[in-house]
Design a protein around this motif. Structure first.
Motif, PDB file in Angstrom:
ATOM      1  N   GLU A 192       0.817  -1.207   0.000  1.00  0.00           N
ATOM      2  CA  GLU A 192       0.000   0.000   0.000  1.00  0.00           C
ATOM      3  C   GLU A 192       0.854   1.262   0.000  1.00  0.00           C
ATOM      4  O   GLU A 192       0.495   2.268  -0.627  1.00  0.00           O
ATOM      5  N   ASP A 193       1.991   1.198   0.693  1.00  0.00           N
ATOM      6  CA  ASP A 193       2.874   2.373   0.731  1.00  0.00           C
ATOM      7  C   ASP A 193       3.410   2.719  -0.650  1.00  0.00           C
ATOM      8  O   ASP A 193       3.692   3.884  -0.940  1.00  0.00           O
ATOM      9  N   PHE A 194       3.569   1.717  -1.501  1.00  0.00           N
ATOM     10  CA  PHE A 194       4.110   1.929  -2.838  1.00  0.00           C
ATOM     11  C   PHE A 194       3.029   2.248  -3.873  1.00  0.00           C
ATOM     12  O   PHE A 194       3.339   2.485  -5.042  1.00  0.00           O
ATOM     13  N   GLY A 195       1.777   2.214  -3.449  1.00  0.00           N
ATOM     14  CA  GLY A 195       0.690   2.480  -4.383  1.00  0.00           C
ATOM     15  C   GLY A 195       0.087   1.244  -4.983  1.00  0.00           C
ATOM     16  O   GLY A 195      -0.611   1.306  -5.993  1.00  0.00           O
ATOM     17  N   GLY A 196       0.361   0.078  -4.381  1.00  0.00           N
ATOM     18  CA  GLY A 196      -0.186  -1.181  -4.870  1.00  0.00           C
ATOM     19  C   GLY A 196       0.887  -2.215  -5.155  1.00  0.00           C
ATOM     20  O   GLY A 196       2.077  -1.899  -5.226  1.00  0.00           O
ATOM     21  N   GLU A 197       0.461  -3.451  -5.325  1.00  0.00           N
ATOM     22  CA  GLU A 197       1.408  -4.550  -5.524  1.00  0.00           C
ATOM     23  C   GLU A 197       2.257  -4.383  -6.779  1.00  0.00           C
ATOM     24  O   GLU A 197       3.399  -4.835  -6.824  1.00  0.00           O
ATOM     25  N   THR A 198       1.712  -3.738  -7.800  1.00  0.00           N
ATOM     26  CA  THR A 198       2.461  -3.546  -9.050  1.00  0.00           C
ATOM     27  C   THR A 198       3.750  -2.784  -8.809  1.00  0.00           C
ATOM     28  O   THR A 198       4.767  -3.042  -9.474  1.00  0.00           O
ATOM     29  N   TYR A 199       3.736  -1.859  -7.850  1.00  0.00           N
ATOM     30  CA  TYR A 199       4.878  -0.980  -7.620  1.00  0.00           C
ATOM     31  C   TYR A 199       5.675  -1.349  -6.372  1.00  0.00           C
ATOM     32  O   TYR A 199       6.639  -0.657  -6.038  1.00  0.00           O
ATOM     33  N   GLU A 200       5.273  -2.410  -5.698  1.00  0.00           N
ATOM     34  CA  GLU A 200       5.951  -2.783  -4.456  1.00  0.00           C
ATOM     35  C   GLU A 200       7.433  -3.065  -4.726  1.00  0.00           C
ATOM     36  O   GLU A 200       7.782  -3.823  -5.628  1.00  0.00           O
ATOM     37  N   GLY A 201       8.293  -2.433  -3.955  1.00  0.00           N
ATOM     38  CA  GLY A 201       9.737  -2.602  -4.122  1.00  0.00           C
ATOM     39  C   GLY A 201      10.384  -1.509  -4.938  1.00  0.00           C
ATOM     40  O   GLY A 201      11.608  -1.420  -4.993  1.00  0.00           O
ATOM     41  N   CYS A 202       9.582  -0.651  -5.564  1.00  0.00           N
ATOM     42  CA  CYS A 202      10.139   0.470  -6.331  1.00  0.00           C
ATOM     43  C   CYS A 202      10.339   1.643  -5.371  1.00  0.00           C
ATOM     44  O   CYS A 202       9.413   2.418  -5.105  1.00  0.00           O
ATOM     45  N   LEU A 203      11.544   1.767  -4.849  1.00  0.00           N
ATOM     46  CA  LEU A 203      11.811   2.783  -3.834  1.00  0.00           C
ATOM     47  C   LEU A 203      11.603   4.196  -4.364  1.00  0.00           C
ATOM     48  O   LEU A 203      11.202   5.093  -3.614  1.00  0.00           O
ATOM     49  N   GLU A 204      11.879   4.392  -5.641  1.00  0.00           N
ATOM     50  CA  GLU A 204      11.722   5.725  -6.229  1.00  0.00           C
ATOM     51  C   GLU A 204      10.263   6.178  -6.225  1.00  0.00           C
ATOM     52  O   GLU A 204       9.984   7.376  -6.118  1.00  0.00           O
ATOM     53  N   GLN A 205       9.332   5.251  -6.324  1.00  0.00           N
ATOM     54  CA  GLN A 205       7.910   5.581  -6.339  1.00  0.00           C
ATOM     55  C   GLN A 205       7.463   6.214  -5.018  1.00  0.00           C
ATOM     56  O   GLN A 205       6.470   6.946  -4.972  1.00  0.00           O
ATOM     57  N   LEU A 206       8.215   5.991  -3.967  1.00  0.00           N
ATOM     58  CA  LEU A 206       7.839   6.511  -2.651  1.00  0.00           C
ATOM     59  C   LEU A 206       7.872   8.040  -2.585  1.00  0.00           C
ATOM     60  O   LEU A 206       7.243   8.633  -1.720  1.00  0.00           O
ATOM     61  N   VAL A 207       8.613   8.681  -3.488  1.00  0.00           N
ATOM     62  CA  VAL A 207       8.615  10.151  -3.474  1.00  0.00           C
ATOM     63  C   VAL A 207       7.250  10.691  -3.892  1.00  0.00           C
ATOM     64  O   VAL A 207       6.925  11.854  -3.618  1.00  0.00           O
ATOM     65  N   VAL A 208       6.459   9.835  -4.536  1.00  0.00           N
ATOM     66  CA  VAL A 208       5.105  10.208  -4.945  1.00  0.00           C
ATOM     67  C   VAL A 208       4.079   9.733  -3.920  1.00  0.00           C
ATOM     68  O   VAL A 208       3.180  10.481  -3.524  1.00  0.00           O
ATOM     69  N   THR A 209       4.211   8.475  -3.493  1.00  0.00           N
ATOM     70  CA  THR A 209       3.206   7.891  -2.602  1.00  0.00           C
ATOM     71  C   THR A 209       3.470   8.163  -1.129  1.00  0.00           C
ATOM     72  O   THR A 209       2.534   8.227  -0.331  1.00  0.00           O
ATOM     73  N   ARG A 210       4.731   8.312  -0.739  1.00  0.00           N
ATOM     74  CA  ARG A 210       5.073   8.562   0.668  1.00  0.00           C
ATOM     75  C   ARG A 210       6.146   9.643   0.785  1.00  0.00           C
ATOM     76  O   ARG A 210       7.221   9.434   1.347  1.00  0.00           O
TER      77      ARG A 210
END
Length: 250
Positions: free
Chosen positions: A40-58
């Motif tokens: 959920e922190d990454f925006g869903g299972e598709t993006y889980e593990g993409c640390l860069e995505q966290l600047v958007v979601t968290r």
């Protein structure tokens, strides 16, 4: 194209280094991993593990990490963009969002740094640019021009978001580094600006980069590129890095 106005020139960077040691922040990836995140922190299972995505979601989490390093005295914080090229983000179907992710990462870092600025001490943001998941010398599957384009997207996003410095780090292949430096040079020329360029390479336990280059050959390959600094990052631990640092210093 919006105008890019950097806050730190190469000349100003040299002047700062002549006055005192500038301290970088510490690890980003392992700090994030200690946060106990879920899909959920990454925006869903598709993006889980993409640390860069966290600047958007968290952005709160990433901004908090930046602030923690600033609180203990860091002069320069690195954006959470080690894998920020479209090539790497494509593993999570995020290639088309590479520019926005890099811009957001630089903005999050800039916002974290702002409260720590004082009249006699400015805190700076270094745009973190990783080696990607390909080595032009070893793995192939990508042309030199294609890699330049990947780096162009990332660097444009970082500078638009407010990065003061460009850092090509964990570098394992000087061909990859050259592609990144060409991308940076073209963008700076396009906008009539000049920002500090830093390179940090990884020397493995066998005494060379993964692409087989010694620290001497890395320096020789890049000394013409107008770098502000060139150095080493963690790989083998400090004991096995000592000789390479000594050679580079010489």
């Amino acid at each position: 194209m919006s105008e890019l106005i950097p806050r730190l020139s190469k000349k100003e960077f040299y002047e700062l280094l002549s006055e005192r040691i500038l301290v970088f922040d510490g690890a980003m990836g392992t700090t994030i991993q200690n946060a106990g995140l879920t899909a959920e922190d990454f925006g869903g299972e598709t993006y889980e593990g993409c640390l860069e995505q966290l600047v958007v979601t968290r952005p709160d989490l990433i901004g908090g990490i930046h602030s923690a390093y600033l609180e203990v005295g860091a002069d320069i914080i690195e954006t959470n963009t080690l894998g920020g090229t479209p090539l790497v983000l494509g593993e999570f179907d995020l290639s088309e969002h590479a520019f926005e992710i890099n811009r957001a990462a630089a903005s999050v870092a800039r916002e974290a740094a702002a409260p720590f600025d004082t009249a006699d001490r400015t805190r700076y943001v270094a745009g973190s640019i990783g080696p990607t998941t390909r080595s032009l010398s070893l793995t192939g599957g990508l042309t030199f021009d294609e890699l330049i384009e990947n780096y162009t997207v990332q660097i444009r996003g970082l500078l638009t978001g407010g990065a003061d410095i460009l850092l090509l780090e964990t570098s394992q292949d000087t061909l990859n580094v050259k592609a990144g430096l060409i991308a940076a040079s073209r963008i700076m020329t396009e906008h009539g600006i000049e920002v500090p360029l830093m390179v940090s390479c990884t020397i493995e336990s066998m005494g060379t980069t993964l692409a087989g280059q010694s620290i001497e050959s890395v320096f020789t390959s890049l000394e013409h590129a107008g770098l502000s600094t060139i150095g080493l990052n963690c790989a083998t631990g400090p004991d096995l890095m000592t000789d390479h640092v000594r050679v580079l210093s010489g």
